[in-house]
Design an enzyme around this catalytic site. Sequence first.
Site, PDB file in Angstrom:
ATOM      1  N   CYS A 141       0.879  -1.179   0.000  1.00  0.00           N
ATOM      2  CA  CYS A 141       0.000   0.000   0.000  1.00  0.00           C
ATOM      3  C   CYS A 141       0.912   1.223   0.000  1.00  0.00           C
ATOM      4  O   CYS A 141       2.107   1.117   0.151  1.00  0.00           O
ATOM      5  CB  CYS A 141      -0.823   0.042   1.275  1.00  0.00           C
ATOM      6  SG  CYS A 141      -1.778  -1.426   1.556  1.00  0.00           S
TER       7      CYS A 141
ATOM      8  N   ARG B 166       1.573   1.707  -6.010  1.00  0.00           N
ATOM      9  CA  ARG B 166       1.758   0.700  -4.953  1.00  0.00           C
ATOM     10  C   ARG B 166       0.427   0.061  -4.557  1.00  0.00           C
ATOM     11  O   ARG B 166       0.391  -0.914  -3.803  1.00  0.00           O
ATOM     12  CB  ARG B 166       2.378   1.348  -3.710  1.00  0.00           C
ATOM     13  CG  ARG B 166       3.676   2.064  -3.926  1.00  0.00           C
ATOM     14  CD  ARG B 166       4.148   2.721  -2.657  1.00  0.00           C
ATOM     15  NE  ARG B 166       4.265   1.744  -1.589  1.00  0.00           N
ATOM     16  CZ  ARG B 166       5.310   0.942  -1.467  1.00  0.00           C
ATOM     17  NH1 ARG B 166       6.290   1.007  -2.334  1.00  0.00           N
ATOM     18  NH2 ARG B 166       5.379   0.070  -0.509  1.00  0.00           N
TER      19      ARG B 166
ATOM     20  N   TRP C  20      -3.732  -1.499  -1.238  1.00  0.00           N
ATOM     21  CA  TRP C  20      -3.672  -2.705  -2.066  1.00  0.00           C
ATOM     22  C   TRP C  20      -4.171  -3.812  -1.157  1.00  0.00           C
ATOM     23  O   TRP C  20      -3.435  -4.305  -0.305  1.00  0.00           O
ATOM     24  CB  TRP C  20      -2.250  -2.994  -2.553  1.00  0.00           C
ATOM     25  CG  TRP C  20      -2.178  -4.202  -3.417  1.00  0.00           C
ATOM     26  CD1 TRP C  20      -1.732  -5.442  -3.075  1.00  0.00           C
ATOM     27  CD2 TRP C  20      -2.590  -4.316  -4.777  1.00  0.00           C
ATOM     28  NE1 TRP C  20      -1.834  -6.312  -4.121  1.00  0.00           N
ATOM     29  CE2 TRP C  20      -2.361  -5.653  -5.185  1.00  0.00           C
ATOM     30  CE3 TRP C  20      -3.134  -3.429  -5.706  1.00  0.00           C
ATOM     31  CZ2 TRP C  20      -2.653  -6.108  -6.470  1.00  0.00           C
ATOM     32  CZ3 TRP C  20      -3.428  -3.887  -6.982  1.00  0.00           C
ATOM     33  CH2 TRP C  20      -3.185  -5.205  -7.353  1.00  0.00           C
TER      34      TRP C  20
ATOM     35  N   ASN D 276       0.702  -0.470   6.305  1.00  0.00           N
ATOM     36  CA  ASN D 276       1.113  -1.177   5.089  1.00  0.00           C
ATOM     37  C   ASN D 276       1.782  -2.461   5.547  1.00  0.00           C
ATOM     38  O   ASN D 276       2.717  -2.437   6.332  1.00  0.00           O
ATOM     39  CB  ASN D 276       2.105  -0.320   4.291  1.00  0.00           C
ATOM     40  CG  ASN D 276       2.709  -1.107   3.128  1.00  0.00           C
ATOM     41  OD1 ASN D 276       2.180  -2.144   2.731  1.00  0.00           O
ATOM     42  ND2 ASN D 276       3.812  -0.620   2.595  1.00  0.00           N
ATOM     43  N   GLY D 277       1.246  -3.600   5.072  1.00  0.00           N
ATOM     44  CA  GLY D 277       1.852  -4.885   5.439  1.00  0.00           C
ATOM     45  C   GLY D 277       0.774  -5.905   5.772  1.00  0.00           C
ATOM     46  O   GLY D 277      -0.395  -5.716   5.469  1.00  0.00           O
TER      47      GLY D 277
ATOM     48  N   GLU E 129       7.395 -20.038 -21.208  1.00  0.00           N
ATOM     49  CA  GLU E 129       7.321 -18.718 -20.550  1.00  0.00           C
ATOM     50  C   GLU E 129       8.498 -17.846 -20.979  1.00  0.00           C
ATOM     51  O   GLU E 129       8.338 -16.649 -21.237  1.00  0.00           O
ATOM     52  CB  GLU E 129       7.273 -18.873 -19.033  1.00  0.00           C
ATOM     53  CG  GLU E 129       7.311 -17.569 -18.239  1.00  0.00           C
ATOM     54  CD  GLU E 129       6.184 -16.583 -18.560  1.00  0.00           C
ATOM     55  OE1 GLU E 129       5.190 -16.984 -19.228  1.00  0.00           O
ATOM     56  OE2 GLU E 129       6.308 -15.413 -18.184  1.00  0.00           O
TER      57      GLU E 129
ATOM     58  N   LYS F 173       8.069 -14.209 -22.803  1.00  0.00           N
ATOM     59  CA  LYS F 173       8.660 -12.981 -22.241  1.00  0.00           C
ATOM     60  C   LYS F 173       9.508 -12.272 -23.286  1.00  0.00           C
ATOM     61  O   LYS F 173       9.436 -11.072 -23.456  1.00  0.00           O
ATOM     62  CB  LYS F 173       9.504 -13.365 -21.023  1.00  0.00           C
ATOM     63  CG  LYS F 173       9.440 -12.508 -19.793  1.00  0.00           C
ATOM     64  CD  LYS F 173       8.092 -11.972 -19.455  1.00  0.00           C
ATOM     65  CE  LYS F 173       7.164 -13.046 -18.980  1.00  0.00           C
ATOM     66  NZ  LYS F 173       5.766 -12.780 -19.010  1.00  0.00           N
TER      67      LYS F 173
ATOM     68  N   GLU G  42       7.218 -10.738 -26.076  1.00  0.00           N
ATOM     69  CA  GLU G  42       6.289  -9.643 -25.772  1.00  0.00           C
ATOM     70  C   GLU G  42       7.001  -8.350 -25.400  1.00  0.00           C
ATOM     71  O   GLU G  42       6.399  -7.289 -25.481  1.00  0.00           O
ATOM     72  CB  GLU G  42       5.297 -10.045 -24.676  1.00  0.00           C
ATOM     73  CG  GLU G  42       5.874 -10.318 -23.324  1.00  0.00           C
ATOM     74  CD  GLU G  42       4.763 -10.605 -22.305  1.00  0.00           C
ATOM     75  OE1 GLU G  42       3.653 -10.083 -22.440  1.00  0.00           O
ATOM     76  OE2 GLU G  42       5.031 -11.373 -21.378  1.00  0.00           O
TER      77      GLU G  42
ATOM     78  N   HIS H 244      12.132 -33.614 -35.397  1.00  0.00           N
ATOM     79  CA  HIS H 244      10.962 -33.951 -36.233  1.00  0.00           C
ATOM     80  C   HIS H 244      10.538 -32.773 -37.113  1.00  0.00           C
ATOM     81  O   HIS H 244       9.390 -32.664 -37.505  1.00  0.00           O
ATOM     82  CB  HIS H 244       9.804 -34.388 -35.331  1.00  0.00           C
ATOM     83  CG  HIS H 244      10.110 -35.615 -34.556  1.00  0.00           C
ATOM     84  ND1 HIS H 244      10.157 -36.873 -35.124  1.00  0.00           N
ATOM     85  CD2 HIS H 244      10.486 -35.772 -33.254  1.00  0.00           C
ATOM     86  CE1 HIS H 244      10.502 -37.771 -34.206  1.00  0.00           C
ATOM     87  NE2 HIS H 244      10.712 -37.131 -33.068  1.00  0.00           N
TER      88      HIS H 244
ATOM     89  N   LYS I 149      -2.327  -4.626 -19.939  1.00  0.00           N
ATOM     90  CA  LYS I 149      -1.993  -5.364 -18.719  1.00  0.00           C
ATOM     91  C   LYS I 149      -3.075  -6.387 -18.404  1.00  0.00           C
ATOM     92  O   LYS I 149      -2.788  -7.494 -17.981  1.00  0.00           O
ATOM     93  CB  LYS I 149      -1.809  -4.410 -17.541  1.00  0.00           C
ATOM     94  CG  LYS I 149      -1.425  -5.094 -16.239  1.00  0.00           C
ATOM     95  CD  LYS I 149      -0.130  -5.876 -16.379  1.00  0.00           C
ATOM     96  CE  LYS I 149       0.188  -6.717 -15.168  1.00  0.00           C
ATOM     97  NZ  LYS I 149       1.290  -7.656 -15.430  1.00  0.00           N
TER      98      LYS I 149
HETATM   99  C1  AGP Z   1       2.028 -11.890 -19.387  1.00  0.00           C
HETATM  100  O1  AGP Z   1       3.380 -11.462 -19.511  1.00  0.00           O
HETATM  101  C2  AGP Z   1       1.172 -11.322 -20.454  1.00  0.00           C
HETATM  102  N1  AGP Z   1       1.183  -9.910 -20.374  1.00  0.00           N
HETATM  103  C3  AGP Z   1      -0.215 -11.924 -20.584  1.00  0.00           C
HETATM  104  O2  AGP Z   1      -0.014 -13.124 -21.265  1.00  0.00           O
HETATM  105  C4  AGP Z   1      -0.986 -12.246 -19.286  1.00  0.00           C
HETATM  106  O3  AGP Z   1      -0.337 -13.282 -18.593  1.00  0.00           O
HETATM  107  C5  AGP Z   1      -2.388 -12.749 -19.689  1.00  0.00           C
HETATM  108  O4  AGP Z   1      -3.056 -11.711 -20.344  1.00  0.00           O
HETATM  109  C6  AGP Z   1      -3.219 -13.231 -18.499  1.00  0.00           C
HETATM  110  O5  AGP Z   1      -3.437 -12.163 -17.619  1.00  0.00           O
HETATM  111  P1  AGP Z   1      -4.058 -12.519 -16.158  1.00  0.00           P
HETATM  112  O6  AGP Z   1      -3.044 -13.361 -15.472  1.00  0.00           O
HETATM  113  O7  AGP Z   1      -4.274 -11.191 -15.519  1.00  0.00           O
HETATM  114  O8  AGP Z   1      -5.330 -13.278 -16.390  1.00  0.00           O
END
Ligand code: AGP
Length: 613
Positions: free
Chosen positions: A13, A38, A85, A111-112, A488, A492, A495, A511, A608
Amino acid sequence: MIYAQKEDFFIMCGITGFTGKVPALPILLKGLESLEYRGYDSAGVTLVTEDALFTQKRKGRLADLESSMDVPSFMQTTGIGHTRWATHGVPSQLNSHPHTNEKETISIVHNGIIENYQSIKEKLIALGYVFQSDTDSEVIVHLLDHYYQGDMMEAIQKTVQQLNGSYAICVVTTDHPDEVYVAKDSSPMVIGHSENGSYCASDIPAILEYTKDVVILEDGQMAKLTPNGVAVFDFAGNALETKVTHIPYDMNAAQKGGYTTFMEKEIYEQPVAIKETMRGIIDHGQIHLPQLDAVDMQKIQYVHFVACGTAYHACLYAQALVQKWLGRIVTCVAASEFRYGNYPVNENTLCVFVTQSGETADTLAALKMSKEKGAQCIAVTNVLGSSISRYADQTLYTSAGPEIAVASTKAFTTQLVLLTLMVFDLAKKEGREIADGDAILKDLQRMPEIVKEMLEKAPLMDQYAHFLDNQYDAYFIGRQMDYVGVVEGALKLKEISYVHADAYLAGELKHGSIALIEKDTVVVALATEPSVAAKTISNIEETVARGANVILITTQQQDAPGFKNVIRIPDIHPVLATIPVTVLLQLFAYYAAVHKGRDVDKPRNLAKSVTVE
Ligand code: AGP
């Protein structure tokens, strides 16, 4: 490039406090604004005079609070503020901070996480205290009321002795209307002074406009702020020398804790985020996840893990654990497919939905469909009070704090930790023995240290990321649970750096996909599973033979003759290796994006939280 790690600026927070010769409210609100990254699900302030406390707080963003107050009319020169938060108690007016005692003579912001708040709350209720909220924080103001006999420092000393967990608190009282008191253990608190008065805040951005010389309080320290200065004490009341730190950077950098981007900051927050996520769950080798008590695995015929993007990769990890520890074949499905895939879903089905934001449309829709079909639905999310938590039967929370960068980092590693604990607990509840169970829990509790060790390899990952300077493709390969790190790691890199990256099962290369490998092609190879590492190494050697530039991540023991770029993860149970591997690959992707001048926190085309289907 900052490679240092700052543990203490862990996000939960935002707190501000001021006492001085000018109106406090504008300073409090501006400070909270600089701390909204935060936490931002609710906000509030308390202004204090000798006659009364004035507290205004509400659910919603800080702007909502500001618009509900005629700021210029408030001339009080002392006050505290909070932007929340939520960790205990969903976002609501009553659960917002500040919290005041019944007599309205004391007000606090916190906060905590107070781990033992339930037992304290029971004792206080037995003493006749009436609680207004569901938060852990409210116990603090009633403890202060209980101990206060005129000396607030003494009351705070007695109160903090009762608290287990993490806290940074600000306290004001009508008895001393030109004083603000702070105390801190495990959550951040900085204080400062200027000619206008004295300031305190969870993080530097909130006071940087007034002074660049701050005192960063250490655990077990408290302070008294007056318009003329600040004084620091230990919890026994002994005066301490104030160690001033000069902050060389500006507000924007300060919001990132001195890091260059939120993503970098969140990568480095992982040791603490993992520690906070495990806090209160593992105790003397036992797991406490009461949310799972309602799950009757004997009844469960099908288990589906459902999510999107990075969260989907966390589900792949959980799927592998269920197959190992629960002896069941489970499905792991992208939420956007689950609704149309005609998967068996009924009252004998357990569906687990993983989502950092708790607002992803595909995941929410999949959950609603599953509920309609009678499935038992568990959510794993990072946001208290998010939509997913309102629809699910049970919700498990990661405690990663707000994740601002679009690319998920600390949310993912805390999901892996929480899902490990979840599957482990479900297996135990079913009476199953987990091979190496004790060793796995021990290594899980070492994870913050292990992740810190990986973060110290940042300079090496920065160097390896230059392999991509003139490359537009990269291939990630691995087998078994390494495949989670592979997919993953590839996502990363894609993206944030916009480098095309493919993820392949190492055994599948021959293959077809190996046709893509030529001189200087970058291959990131994971070989951390001892049972298949030798086979994986031989798959990777096929790429070396075709001129690939291979970065090999493997164990301390694994022979890797002929490989130039080898990173060895610390000795850890193989089932947990994905976590340190992930941190290395986050850094690899991060530096590749930085070298290419990308907008790391806000990559093109991405949001996001994907709240559209
Ligand atoms: C993660 O790096 C991406 N930005 C994206 O794939 C994200 O994981 C996905 O949109 C799912 O989001 P969520 O975990 O909030 O459901």
